[in-house]
Design a protein around this motif. Structure first.
Motif, PDB file in Angstrom:
ATOM      1  N   PHE A 138     -23.550 -28.607  -9.282  1.00 58.73           N
ATOM      2  CA  PHE A 138     -23.134 -28.835  -7.896  1.00 58.73           C
ATOM      3  C   PHE A 138     -23.109 -30.327  -7.557  1.00 58.73           C
ATOM      4  CE2 PHE A 138     -23.875 -29.369  -3.342  1.00 58.73           C
ATOM      5  CZ  PHE A 138     -22.844 -28.603  -2.826  1.00 58.73           C
ATOM      6  N   ASP A 174     -22.345 -28.678   4.186  1.00 56.40           N
ATOM      7  CA  ASP A 174     -23.512 -28.053   4.834  1.00 56.40           C
ATOM      8  C   ASP A 174     -24.749 -28.125   3.943  1.00 56.40           C
ATOM      9  OD1 ASP A 174     -21.960 -27.495   6.976  1.00 56.40           O
ATOM     10  OD2 ASP A 174     -21.715 -25.360   6.566  1.00 56.40           O
ATOM     11  N   ILE A 175     -24.522 -28.397   2.656  1.00 62.97           N
ATOM     12  CA  ILE A 175     -25.642 -28.546   1.725  1.00 62.97           C
ATOM     13  C   ILE A 175     -25.979 -30.032   1.663  1.00 62.97           C
ATOM     14  CG2 ILE A 175     -26.384 -28.284  -0.681  1.00 62.97           C
ATOM     15  CD1 ILE A 175     -24.381 -25.933  -0.871  1.00 62.97           C
ATOM     16  N   PRO A 176     -27.229 -30.417   1.930  1.00 66.43           N
ATOM     17  CA  PRO A 176     -27.566 -31.853   1.945  1.00 66.43           C
ATOM     18  C   PRO A 176     -27.314 -32.518   0.590  1.00 66.43           C
ATOM     19  CG  PRO A 176     -29.548 -30.483   2.046  1.00 66.43           C
ATOM     20  CD  PRO A 176     -28.393 -29.573   2.234  1.00 66.43           C
ATOM     21  N   THR A 196     -14.607 -19.825   5.404  1.00 67.33           N
ATOM     22  CA  THR A 196     -15.316 -20.839   4.630  1.00 67.33           C
ATOM     23  C   THR A 196     -14.301 -21.796   4.011  1.00 67.33           C
ATOM     24  OG1 THR A 196     -15.360 -19.371   2.720  1.00 67.33           O
ATOM     25  CG2 THR A 196     -17.312 -19.404   4.104  1.00 67.33           C
ATOM     26  N   LEU A 200     -32.069 -34.933  -0.055  1.00 68.30           N
ATOM     27  CA  LEU A 200     -32.862 -33.768  -0.459  1.00 68.30           C
ATOM     28  C   LEU A 200     -34.150 -34.216  -1.128  1.00 68.30           C
ATOM     29  CD1 LEU A 200     -32.102 -30.716  -0.361  1.00 68.30           C
ATOM     30  CD2 LEU A 200     -31.738 -30.900  -2.806  1.00 68.30           C
ATOM     31  N   LEU A 231     -27.955 -35.055  -2.650  1.00 68.85           N
ATOM     32  CA  LEU A 231     -29.137 -35.122  -3.511  1.00 68.85           C
ATOM     33  C   LEU A 231     -30.170 -36.137  -3.035  1.00 68.85           C
ATOM     34  CD1 LEU A 231     -30.202 -33.788  -6.035  1.00 68.85           C
ATOM     35  CD2 LEU A 231     -29.115 -35.566  -7.393  1.00 68.85           C
ATOM     36  N   HIS A 266     -20.600 -18.833  -0.589  1.00 71.41           N
ATOM     37  CA  HIS A 266     -20.841 -17.523   0.016  1.00 71.41           C
ATOM     38  C   HIS A 266     -22.205 -17.003  -0.383  1.00 71.41           C
ATOM     39  CE1 HIS A 266     -16.206 -17.300  -0.339  1.00 71.41           C
ATOM     40  NE2 HIS A 266     -16.582 -17.980   0.736  1.00 71.41           N
ATOM     41  N   LEU A 320     -29.042 -15.058   3.533  1.00 71.03           N
ATOM     42  CA  LEU A 320     -27.832 -15.144   4.347  1.00 71.03           C
ATOM     43  C   LEU A 320     -26.700 -15.245   3.345  1.00 71.03           C
ATOM     44  CD1 LEU A 320     -29.017 -17.839   6.888  1.00 71.03           C
ATOM     45  CD2 LEU A 320     -28.680 -15.412   7.353  1.00 71.03           C
ATOM     46  N   ARG A 321     -25.856 -14.265   3.342  1.00 67.39           N
ATOM     47  CA  ARG A 321     -24.780 -14.322   2.369  1.00 67.39           C
ATOM     48  C   ARG A 321     -23.496 -13.791   2.970  1.00 67.39           C
ATOM     49  NH1 ARG A 321     -25.923 -11.604  -3.351  1.00 67.39           N
ATOM     50  NH2 ARG A 321     -27.934 -12.577  -2.949  1.00 67.39           N
ATOM     51  N   SER A 322     -22.410 -14.401   2.543  1.00 71.86           N
ATOM     52  CA  SER A 322     -21.112 -13.895   2.974  1.00 71.86           C
ATOM     53  C   SER A 322     -20.517 -13.059   1.848  1.00 71.86           C
ATOM     54  CB  SER A 322     -20.165 -15.053   3.297  1.00 71.86           C
ATOM     55  OG  SER A 322     -20.629 -15.746   4.438  1.00 71.86           O
ATOM     56  N   PHE A 370     -24.807 -18.785  -1.088  1.00 71.00           N
ATOM     57  CA  PHE A 370     -25.816 -19.545  -0.350  1.00 71.00           C
ATOM     58  C   PHE A 370     -25.731 -19.313   1.166  1.00 71.00           C
ATOM     59  CE2 PHE A 370     -26.408 -23.227  -3.609  1.00 71.00           C
ATOM     60  CZ  PHE A 370     -27.185 -22.381  -4.377  1.00 71.00           C
ATOM     61  N   GLY A 371     -24.639 -18.720   1.601  1.00 68.49           N
ATOM     62  CA  GLY A 371     -24.460 -18.509   3.031  1.00 68.49           C
ATOM     63  C   GLY A 371     -24.156 -19.785   3.795  1.00 68.49           C
ATOM     64  N   VAL A 372     -23.383 -20.682   3.191  1.00 73.05           N
ATOM     65  CA  VAL A 372     -22.958 -21.883   3.910  1.00 73.05           C
ATOM     66  C   VAL A 372     -21.438 -21.852   4.067  1.00 73.05           C
ATOM     67  CG1 VAL A 372     -24.906 -23.309   3.180  1.00 73.05           C
ATOM     68  CG2 VAL A 372     -22.827 -23.308   1.807  1.00 73.05           C
TER      69      VAL A 372
END
Lengths: 177, 237
Positions: A98, A161-163, A56, A168, A165, A152, B111-113, A154-156
């Motif tokens: 964020f 990878d997060i759009p 990441t 969104l 604002l 981590h 989904l988590r790392s 959020f799993g991105v």
């Protein structure tokens, strides 16, 4: 040092570090230019697709973590609750930090119109938010930003990878109309 | 008019957003009165259980709502340039409210790392090594000495703050009754009923409310002349 040797060395360093590593630190250790290391990192990132590990990235920091698709099994193995347990208020504060980082507590509270110190404290304990310095203003208030662990959580793989604002807000209002 | 029964909100702006709901964000276009009264109703309910720090934010938004309402009752004066408009504030807040919803979905995907578990290489044993010759009596004496050095709590002098209490609704009813009874009277006459400055303010506000509701008419022949108030309602017998 060949390209393959360099990539292999980067991989090893990320593994043993087990925490975010700055690209300059990698470049310094390898005595290689930052641009070249960045390119090798990029290749490593894509090579890890489909593997049990992921790399990441947040800004110039890189970290090796478990693959997000294995979240269910890994959390079971680690005996950790996977369910999102963040309150609505906590998610709201996270969103503000964020998208507006770095921000002061006052910025957050002005936006929400409600005291947010307890929520902020909880987010810091969770390691999702951290102090990043002080604002050069009256009282030198603490500035907060989101952490690599938020990605981590959020799993991105990276912040982009997060759009943003604006898009969104546009997509969610389209959906409700 | 629809009601909001949910007590499920995160702060004043979140509440306002829910009250306005599907009426969209044009606060001024919405029947502001109904939103204000619903908001104030929930606020009075909240007063019973929320702590002061939490209430402050709600009160701030309430006062801005009332300001917005009074602007609609009175002729408009230009807004100060640096004034932060409640509507803009709400719009800005709504963005993050939406983003929070998106974050919630993201977390919901589960989904988590995970990072490597950091286990300490060795642990320090926690053994207590008392100095030689220490026994229970000595330990007790030391403990007592420590207690004695603690500062004692001194009582702070109490001071009472005088607070004027006016029941606004009762005052409104009182004024209305006076006007209805007399049919026509002057504002200065009405003010004789007020004993304090605050009461005068409440009286004036009540008059404004009644003008807006159309239950009274006011006449003033010249600026700074006395204002005459008369009821528009037919006499009820």
């Amino acid at each position: 040092m060949t390209k393959e040797e360099s990539k292999s060395a980067i991989e090893s360093m990320l593994f043993v570090a087990a925490k975010p590593v700055h690209i300059k630190e990698l470049a310094l250790t390898l005595s290689a230019p930052v641009g070249q290391v960045a390119q090798h990192l990029d290749e490593l990132v894509s090579e890890y697709k489909g593997r049990g590990l992921h790399i990441t990235q947040k800004g110039d920091n890189y970290q090796m973590v478990s693959a997000r698709d294995n979240a269910q099994i890994v959390s079971k193995f680690m005996n950790e609750e996977l369910r999102g347990d963040l309150s609505k208020a906590a998610l709201e504060v996270l969103a503000i930090i964020f998208y507006k980082k770095p921000v002061t507590r006052m910025d957050i509270e002005e936006l929400r119109g409600v005291n947010s110190s307890e929520v902020l404290r909880q987010l810091m304990l969770r390691g999702l938010v951290s102090e990043v310095g002080r604002k050069e203003a009256l009282g030198r208030p603490i500035l907060y930003s989101t952490t690599m662990d938020l990605l981590h959580y959020f799993g991105v793989q990276k912040e982009s990878d997060i759009p943003d604002l604006a898009s969104l807000v546009a997509t969610t209002s389209d959906a409700t109309e | 008019m629809y009601e909001v029964k949910t007590q499920n909100f995160e702060g004043p702006l979140d509440l306002l957003l829910k009250l306005i709901g599907d009426k969209k964000l044009e606060v001024s276009a919405v029947s502001i009165s109904s939103v204000v009264s619903q908001y104030l109703e929930i606020l009075s309910e909240l007063k019973k259980r929320a702590d002061i720090a939490e209430l402050a934010g709600f009160l701030e938004v309430a006062s801005e709502l009332v300001l917005l309402k009074s602007r609609m009752l009175l002729p408009r004066e230009p807004e100060a340039a640096d004034e932060v408009n409640l509507e803009d504030r709400l719009k800005e807040y709504e963005k993050f409210n939406k983003a929070a919803g998106y974050f919630e979905d993201l977390v919901g995907k589960e989904l988590r790392s995970f990072t490597q578990i950091n286990t300490p290489k060795y642990e320090l044993s926690s053994t207590f090594v008392p100095p030689k010759g220490l026994d229970m009596d000595k330990l007790l004496k030391i403990f007592k000495d420590v207690l004695n050095t603690m500062p004692t709590e001194s009582e702070l002098p109490e001071e009472k703050i005088k607070f004027e209490k006016i029941n606004v609704e009762a005052k409104h009813a009182e004024i209305k009754a006076v006007i209805l009874a007399k049919r026509k009277l002057s504002f200065s006459e009405l003010l004789k009923l007020s004993k304090t400055r605050l009461e005068v303010v409440v009286t004036f506000l009540a008059i404004l409310e009644m003008i807006k509701a159309g239950t009274i008419r006011v006449l003033q022949s010249e600026v700074f002349d006395d204002i005459f108030i008369e009821t528009t309602e037919r006499e009820t017998k």
